[in-house]
Design an enzyme around this catalytic site. Structure first.
Site, PDB file in Angstrom:
ATOM      1  N   PRO A   1      35.185   1.314   2.136  1.00  0.00           N
ATOM      2  CA  PRO A   1      34.649   0.391   3.069  1.00  0.00           C
ATOM      3  C   PRO A   1      33.031   0.589   2.857  1.00  0.00           C
ATOM      4  CG  PRO A   1      35.636   1.782   4.687  1.00  0.00           C
ATOM      5  CD  PRO A   1      36.255   2.190   2.992  1.00  0.00           C
ATOM      6  N   GLU A   2      32.547  -0.274   2.348  1.00  0.00           N
ATOM      7  CA  GLU A   2      31.048  -0.512   2.311  1.00  0.00           C
ATOM      8  C   GLU A   2      30.539  -1.611   3.437  1.00  0.00           C
ATOM      9  OE1 GLU A   2      29.495  -0.984  -1.674  1.00  0.00           O
ATOM     10  OE2 GLU A   2      31.492  -0.409  -2.305  1.00  0.00           O
TER      11      GLU A   2
END
Length: 275
Positions: free
Chosen positions: A2-3
């Site tokens: 996850p960014e």
DNA sequence: AGCTGTGTTGCCCT
DNA sequence: CAGGGCAACACAGC
């Protein structure tokens, strides 16, 4: 992995599913994951109402009644889901928040790298990476002046610069590669050699890329799923990430994959030339 | 059995 | 001090 776009998607899902709910009980199955130590973490969260869920960079900030804030970082594979309480626990469900509507908010993390930190309101910015976190990548906070100064005042490879959360909050391996392709900058180009035009294009590319990715509810590669269990779709719009050996969408040259800053790095050797 | 990948911290080296 | 290299964390998948 996850960014920012994936974390923002998770945040929106959580707001829709659990905002306003009260936690009746917390079960910690992997104590190393939480701070303070599990018995205290559990006791403090009992009967806390989830007032709101915010985000800073890749960090989620749960605001509770009673002036408590839980800082949650998903690291590489952390996932939240909301399921009925009768649902059997998964192998990697590590923290369970039992809600007042008969549902569980569950935190699942195959690699056990994610962390949750419960603090008093006002202390959250002292935690780990939040202490040194850089500006959010929005036009208001990531100004051209700031970006120019940070790039010019040091000699760093561009990929390493973009991954540094104290320079800009929220970019990770996927979007760093995508942004560099959009800006036609080689991942190993040294930061203080960029032209004014390149810096402007880089900044606009960051806004455009993250905006589109959030709109698409993030990128689903390997294991990432949204809070509601549905996949994002931005992987269909990627130009270089995981496209090694495939033709560049601009010029047809085959995308290459190299190691930069210990990370798999994808770029077009024709569009992104090292100067 | 060994390597890889993914985010972050922290330590070591130049 | 700056910046890169690399191990550690933990696990699945090859």
């Amino acid at each position: 992995m996850p960014e920012l776009p994936e974390v923002e998607t998770v945040r929106r899902g959580l707001v829709a599913l659990v905002k306003g709910r009260t936690i009746e009980r917390v079960i910690v199955r992997y104590p190393k994951m939480v701070t303070p130590e599990a018995p205290i973490f559990v006791e403090k969260l009992k009967n806390q109402k989830i007032i709101d869920i915010k985000r800073r960079g890749k960090y989620l900030l749960f605001n509770f009644s009673d002036d408590l804030v839980m800082v949650s970082h998903l690291r590489m594979e952390g996932k939240y889901s909301v399921v009925g309480r009768q649902e059997p626990y998964g192998k990697h469900d590590h923290v369970i928040f039992e809600l007042d509507n008969g549902q569980d908010l569950r935190y699942n993390d195959t690699r056990k790298f994610g962390r949750m930190n419960l603090v008093s309101a006002g202390e959250e910015m002292q935690i780990g990476g939040l202490k040194t976190i850089g500006p959010e990548p929005t036009p208001e906070t990531l100004t051209l002046e700031y970006l120019t100064h940070q790039l010019r005042s040091r000699k760093r490879g561009m990929k390493s610069f973009l991954l540094d959360q104290s320079m800009i909050a929220g970019l990770g391996n996927i979007y760093a590669d995508e942004v560099l392709w959009l800006s036609k900058i080689h991942p190993q180009q040294v930061s203080n050699t960029l032209t004014n035009e390149e810096i402007k294009l880089l900044r606009e590319s960051i806004f455009a890329e993250l905006g589109k990715a959030i709109e698409a509810k993030g990128t689903t590669v390997f294991s990432y799923l949204n809070a509601d269990g549905h996949a994002g779709s931005f992987q269909n719009q990627l130009n270089v990430y995981h496209r090694q050996g495939l033709p560049c969408h601009r010029c047809g040259t085959l995308i290459e994959r190299i190691k930069v800053a210990q990370r798999g790095t994808h770029f077009c050797p024709h569009c992104q030339v090292l100067r």
